[in-house]
Scaffold this motif. Structure first.
Motif, PDB file in Angstrom:
ATOM      1  N   VAL A 212       0.831  -1.203   0.000  1.00  0.00           N
ATOM      2  CA  VAL A 212       0.000   0.000   0.000  1.00  0.00           C
ATOM      3  C   VAL A 212       0.867   1.255   0.000  1.00  0.00           C
ATOM      4  N   ASP A 213       1.853   1.288   0.906  1.00  0.00           N
ATOM      5  CA  ASP A 213       2.684   2.487   1.028  1.00  0.00           C
ATOM      6  C   ASP A 213       3.893   2.175   1.907  1.00  0.00           C
ATOM      7  N   ALA A 214       5.073   2.586   1.469  1.00  0.00           N
ATOM      8  CA  ALA A 214       6.282   2.398   2.274  1.00  0.00           C
ATOM      9  C   ALA A 214       7.045   3.704   2.455  1.00  0.00           C
ATOM     10  N   LEU A 215       6.374   4.820   2.189  1.00  0.00           N
ATOM     11  CA  LEU A 215       7.048   6.119   2.255  1.00  0.00           C
ATOM     12  C   LEU A 215       7.570   6.412   3.662  1.00  0.00           C
ATOM     13  N   GLU A 216       6.754   6.131   4.681  1.00  0.00           N
ATOM     14  CA  GLU A 216       7.181   6.421   6.044  1.00  0.00           C
ATOM     15  C   GLU A 216       8.409   5.596   6.425  1.00  0.00           C
ATOM     16  N   LEU A 217       8.408   4.330   6.045  1.00  0.00           N
ATOM     17  CA  LEU A 217       9.567   3.491   6.352  1.00  0.00           C
ATOM     18  C   LEU A 217      10.804   4.002   5.625  1.00  0.00           C
ATOM     19  N   ARG A 218      10.654   4.384   4.374  1.00  0.00           N
ATOM     20  CA  ARG A 218      11.811   4.861   3.615  1.00  0.00           C
ATOM     21  C   ARG A 218      12.377   6.136   4.240  1.00  0.00           C
ATOM     22  N   GLU A 219      11.529   6.978   4.761  1.00  0.00           N
ATOM     23  CA  GLU A 219      12.011   8.189   5.430  1.00  0.00           C
ATOM     24  C   GLU A 219      12.809   7.823   6.680  1.00  0.00           C
ATOM     25  N   ILE A 220      12.374   6.774   7.381  1.00  0.00           N
ATOM     26  CA  ILE A 220      13.070   6.333   8.593  1.00  0.00           C
ATOM     27  C   ILE A 220      14.444   5.768   8.251  1.00  0.00           C
ATOM     28  N   ILE A 221      14.522   4.873   7.262  1.00  0.00           N
ATOM     29  CA  ILE A 221      15.796   4.219   6.959  1.00  0.00           C
ATOM     30  C   ILE A 221      16.724   5.102   6.120  1.00  0.00           C
ATOM     31  N   ASP A 222      16.203   6.207   5.605  1.00  0.00           N
ATOM     32  CA  ASP A 222      17.038   7.164   4.883  1.00  0.00           C
ATOM     33  C   ASP A 222      17.520   8.307   5.777  1.00  0.00           C
ATOM     34  N   ALA A 223      17.043   8.343   7.020  1.00  0.00           N
ATOM     35  CA  ALA A 223      17.424   9.404   7.956  1.00  0.00           C
ATOM     36  C   ALA A 223      18.916   9.313   8.270  1.00  0.00           C
ATOM     37  N   SER A 224      19.548  10.440   8.489  1.00  0.00           N
ATOM     38  CA  SER A 224      20.997  10.485   8.694  1.00  0.00           C
ATOM     39  C   SER A 224      21.431   9.693   9.929  1.00  0.00           C
ATOM     40  N   ASP A 225      20.657   9.729  11.016  1.00  0.00           N
ATOM     41  CA  ASP A 225      21.025   9.012  12.234  1.00  0.00           C
ATOM     42  C   ASP A 225      20.982   7.505  12.007  1.00  0.00           C
ATOM     43  N   PHE A 226      19.976   7.043  11.279  1.00  0.00           N
ATOM     44  CA  PHE A 226      19.862   5.621  10.952  1.00  0.00           C
ATOM     45  C   PHE A 226      21.060   5.182  10.120  1.00  0.00           C
ATOM     46  N   LYS A 227      21.386   5.940   9.097  1.00  0.00           N
ATOM     47  CA  LYS A 227      22.487   5.586   8.213  1.00  0.00           C
ATOM     48  C   LYS A 227      23.831   5.649   8.937  1.00  0.00           C
ATOM     49  N   LEU A 228      23.964   6.603   9.855  1.00  0.00           N
ATOM     50  CA  LEU A 228      25.203   6.733  10.608  1.00  0.00           C
ATOM     51  C   LEU A 228      25.495   5.475  11.416  1.00  0.00           C
ATOM     52  N   HIS A 229      24.458   4.927  12.060  1.00  0.00           N
ATOM     53  CA  HIS A 229      24.642   3.761  12.914  1.00  0.00           C
ATOM     54  C   HIS A 229      24.609   2.442  12.142  1.00  0.00           C
ATOM     55  N   PHE A 230      23.724   2.336  11.156  1.00  0.00           N
ATOM     56  CA  PHE A 230      23.438   1.027  10.572  1.00  0.00           C
ATOM     57  C   PHE A 230      23.694   0.918   9.068  1.00  0.00           C
ATOM     58  N   GLY A 231      23.795   2.016   8.389  1.00  0.00           N
ATOM     59  CA  GLY A 231      23.996   1.950   6.947  1.00  0.00           C
ATOM     60  C   GLY A 231      22.702   1.705   6.213  1.00  0.00           C
ATOM     61  N   GLN A 232      22.249   0.468   6.198  1.00  0.00           N
ATOM     62  CA  GLN A 232      21.029   0.147   5.479  1.00  0.00           C
ATOM     63  C   GLN A 232      20.287  -1.006   6.140  1.00  0.00           C
ATOM     64  N   LEU A 233      19.042  -1.164   5.750  1.00  0.00           N
ATOM     65  CA  LEU A 233      18.219  -2.275   6.219  1.00  0.00           C
ATOM     66  C   LEU A 233      18.669  -3.555   5.540  1.00  0.00           C
ATOM     67  N   LYS A 234      18.848  -4.623   6.329  1.00  0.00           N
ATOM     68  CA  LYS A 234      19.345  -5.887   5.810  1.00  0.00           C
ATOM     69  C   LYS A 234      18.331  -7.004   6.064  1.00  0.00           C
ATOM     70  N   GLY A 235      18.731  -8.227   5.753  1.00  0.00           N
ATOM     71  CA  GLY A 235      17.875  -9.389   6.009  1.00  0.00           C
ATOM     72  C   GLY A 235      17.730 -10.278   4.801  1.00  0.00           C
ATOM     73  N   ASP A 236      17.481 -11.561   5.043  1.00  0.00           N
ATOM     74  CA  ASP A 236      17.254 -12.509   3.953  1.00  0.00           C
ATOM     75  C   ASP A 236      16.038 -12.089   3.141  1.00  0.00           C
ATOM     76  N   GLU A 237      16.081 -12.385   1.863  1.00  0.00           N
ATOM     77  CA  GLU A 237      14.957 -12.027   0.999  1.00  0.00           C
ATOM     78  C   GLU A 237      14.790 -13.027  -0.131  1.00  0.00           C
ATOM     79  N   LEU A 238      13.614 -13.018  -0.705  1.00  0.00           N
ATOM     80  CA  LEU A 238      13.325 -13.871  -1.852  1.00  0.00           C
ATOM     81  C   LEU A 238      14.020 -13.313  -3.090  1.00  0.00           C
ATOM     82  N   LYS A 239      14.285 -14.202  -4.071  1.00  0.00           N
ATOM     83  CA  LYS A 239      14.906 -13.747  -5.311  1.00  0.00           C
ATOM     84  C   LYS A 239      13.907 -13.039  -6.214  1.00  0.00           C
TER      85      LYS A 239
END
Length: 225
Positions: A129-156
């Protein structure tokens, strides 16, 4: 007040254990292990106190040193790290914290590493439906400073029932939602390590708050609790 730190002797013991990963050696040095384990438990307890000041944590679990080798090709009997996890108060709060102490491979992790099938589907439907709010969270400077990016196993490819050309397919494909932060041995031994851990744990809260809201409501925003 003296700072609570990870001891040099703990890393030294774990290095030596890696070189002597057998039952005979471990039994001879078990008293040393008990000392190092107690030191780590004390440190983990201080992490817990910090966490409780800004999150609702109901459990600290320190993992056993013994490996489950029943279904593993690697039959070495002991882990060469000491680790713990911190459990948030469910069902309102979702996600978890993990801390791993190992020479040359220490890190913390936060997120959802073994989500239930129904939770995976609920999150995917939200992203559809919408992932804009999540993208704003994981693109925030504090998030990137500590973690870089969202990770995890995924389907091909896209999971069944989802469009493989969907604009949020990169998020929909995921089976886990995890972040990690690595530390050098020098960082682990520093007096600032406890503060570094707590800073990272605080910075994940916007992500946890978002995911908790998704997992406790339906697509109409109605509470499931």
């Amino acid at each position: 007040m003296e700072a609570v730190c990870i001891s040099k002797t703990t890393l030294k013991f774990l290095k030596t254990l890696k070189q002597n990963n057998n039952r005979e050696w471990f039994e001879q040095h078990k008293p040393e292990f008990k000392v190092e384990q107690a030191l780590c438990k004390n440190f983990f307890g201080q992490v817990l106190l910090k966490l409780k000041s800004h999150d609702d944590i109901i459990d600290l679990k320190v993992f056993r040193i013994y490996r489950d080798v029943r279904f593993s090709h690697d039959k070495t009997p002991y882990k060469t790290h000491i680790a713990c996890s911190f459990k948030r108060a469910k069902p309102n709060l979702r996600g978890g914290y993990y801390l791993h102490i190992e020479p040359g491979n220490s890190f913390l992790a936060c997120g959802f590493w073994a989500p239930e099938k129904k939770d995976i589907n609920r999150v995917r439907k939200e992203f559809e439906v919408d992932a804009l709010e999540l993208r704003e969270i994981i693109d925030a400077s504090d998030f990137k400073l500590h973690f870089g990016q969202l990770k995890g196993d995924e389907l091909k490819t896209a999971p069944r029932g989802f469009d493989k050309t969907h604009r949020n397919i990169d998020l929909i494909r995921k089976k886990q939602w995890i972040v990690t932060k690595e530390f050098t041995d020098s960082q682990v031994l520093a007096e600032s390590f406890l503060t570094e851990i707590d800073g990272a744990f605080q910075s994940i809260r916007p992500f946890f708050d978002y995911m908790s809201e998704v997992l406790t409501t339906d697509l109409n925003g109605e509470s499931l609790l």
